[in-house]
Design a protein around this motif. Structure first.
Motif, PDB file in Angstrom:
ATOM      1  N   MET A   1      96.571  15.407  60.641  1.00 47.62           N
ATOM      2  CA  MET A   1      97.384  14.191  60.611  1.00 47.62           C
ATOM      3  C   MET A   1      96.786  13.245  59.574  1.00 47.62           C
ATOM      4  O   MET A   1      95.578  13.131  59.449  1.00 47.62           O
ATOM      5  N   ASP A   2      97.657  12.577  58.845  1.00 46.68           N
ATOM      6  CA  ASP A   2      97.225  11.513  57.943  1.00 46.68           C
ATOM      7  C   ASP A   2      98.142  10.314  58.156  1.00 46.68           C
ATOM      8  O   ASP A   2      99.118  10.390  58.908  1.00 46.68           O
TER       9      ASP A   2
ATOM     10  N   THR B   1      91.662  10.839  56.287  1.00 45.69           N
ATOM     11  CA  THR B   1      91.890  10.600  57.720  1.00 45.69           C
ATOM     12  C   THR B   1      91.396   9.228  58.157  1.00 45.69           C
ATOM     13  O   THR B   1      91.457   8.901  59.345  1.00 45.69           O
ATOM     14  N   LYS B   2      90.921   8.413  57.206  1.00 48.44           N
ATOM     15  CA  LYS B   2      90.406   7.079  57.515  1.00 48.44           C
ATOM     16  C   LYS B   2      91.022   6.044  56.586  1.00 48.44           C
ATOM     17  O   LYS B   2      91.539   6.384  55.525  1.00 48.44           O
TER      18      LYS B   2
ATOM     19  N   GLN C   1      91.135   5.723  61.981  1.00 49.18           N
ATOM     20  CA  GLN C   1      90.797   7.106  61.675  1.00 49.18           C
ATOM     21  C   GLN C   1      91.622   7.995  62.589  1.00 49.18           C
ATOM     22  O   GLN C   1      92.116   7.549  63.622  1.00 49.18           O
ATOM     23  N   PHE C   2      91.778   9.239  62.192  1.00 46.32           N
ATOM     24  CA  PHE C   2      92.469  10.216  63.020  1.00 46.32           C
ATOM     25  C   PHE C   2      91.450  11.175  63.593  1.00 46.32           C
ATOM     26  O   PHE C   2      90.586  11.674  62.878  1.00 46.32           O
TER      27      PHE C   2
ATOM     28  N   PHE D   1      95.638   8.685  66.498  1.00 42.09           N
ATOM     29  CA  PHE D   1      95.375   7.537  65.641  1.00 42.09           C
ATOM     30  C   PHE D   1      94.485   6.583  66.429  1.00 42.09           C
ATOM     31  O   PHE D   1      94.852   6.159  67.528  1.00 42.09           O
ATOM     32  N   VAL D   2      93.319   6.266  65.887  1.00 44.06           N
ATOM     33  CA  VAL D   2      92.364   5.376  66.549  1.00 44.06           C
ATOM     34  C   VAL D   2      92.169   4.166  65.641  1.00 44.06           C
ATOM     35  O   VAL D   2      91.795   4.311  64.482  1.00 44.06           O
ATOM     36  N   LEU D   3      92.423   2.961  66.191  1.00 41.87           N
ATOM     37  CA  LEU D   3      92.350   1.734  65.410  1.00 41.87           C
ATOM     38  C   LEU D   3      91.397   0.764  66.086  1.00 41.87           C
ATOM     39  O   LEU D   3      91.538   0.462  67.266  1.00 41.87           O
ATOM     40  N   MET D   4      90.434   0.268  65.336  1.00 43.04           N
ATOM     41  CA  MET D   4      89.487  -0.745  65.812  1.00 43.04           C
ATOM     42  C   MET D   4      89.713  -2.010  64.986  1.00 43.04           C
ATOM     43  O   MET D   4      89.703  -1.953  63.752  1.00 43.04           O
ATOM     44  N   THR D   5      89.923  -3.129  65.684  1.00 48.66           N
ATOM     45  CA  THR D   5      90.170  -4.399  64.998  1.00 48.66           C
ATOM     46  C   THR D   5      89.297  -5.480  65.614  1.00 48.66           C
ATOM     47  O   THR D   5      89.332  -5.691  66.828  1.00 48.66           O
TER      48      THR D   5
END
Length: 178
Positions: free
Chosen positions: A1-2, A97-98, A118-119, A125-129
């Motif tokens: 996945m991208d 992937t990032k 990043q995947f 899909f992992v998102l850190m904010t």
């Protein structure tokens, strides 16, 4: 996945059912909403302005999109949960992937924000904010092309405590008048 494939899979109208535990208030909330995810052009003025506000060259952007939502919460029967935001992925050229996700309006706080995504190996899909007073961790994955799941954890800014944990199932609307 991208990021391109993920965002393109996300385009459309989604019906979302989210349950959230607000730990600070000892309250459980249910939100039913409609989410619209629409593509934007790379030369859209909103995309260019968002990139420039972070001093990022707009030509580094990939698959920008607009997300709008409207729903109802059982926390306050009279309140309509409604909003929209522009999101612009900036893939890492060395590691596809990032990347970064520019947000006109954040998830944990309604301020502009940059998340780092990043995947995972399974396509999640992992998102850190990081925000001023909190950190949000979101994970989204597709179960099928028309069903996706999302979990979110809002942590204190020092990362030592959690304030909110939520789970959402989102089903794509296959009709145009839903």
């Amino acid at each position: 996945m991208d990021i391109t494939r993920f965002v393109e899979l996300s385009f459309g109208r989604w019906r979302s059912q989210r349950s959230a535990h607000h730990l600070a208030f000892s309250y459980f909330e249910q939100v039913i909403s409609t989410i619209d995810i629409e593509p934007l052009e790379l030369d859209d003025p909103q995309v260019i302005n968002l990139c420039e506000s972070y001093k990022i060259a707009p030509q580094l952007a990939s698959v920008p999109f607009k997300m709008s939502w409207e729903g109802e919460s059982d926390w306050d029967d009279n309140e309509v949960v409604k909003g929209s935001t522009i999101l612009v992925p900036i893939p890492d050229l060395q590691e596809p992937t990032k990347g970064k996700l520019l947000r006109e309006q954040g998830y944990a706080e309604t301020i502009p924000a940059i998340g780092h995504y990043q995947f995972s190996n399974d396509g999640t899909f992992v998102l850190m904010t990081d925000y001023e007073r909190a950190t949000a961790e979101e994970k989204i994955w597709f179960v099928t092309p028309n069903l996706r799941c999302r979990v979110s954890l809002i942590k204190t800014s020092d990362g030592n405590g959690a304030t909110t944990a939520s789970f959402a199932s989102e089903i794509r609307s296959l009709t145009t008048n839903s």
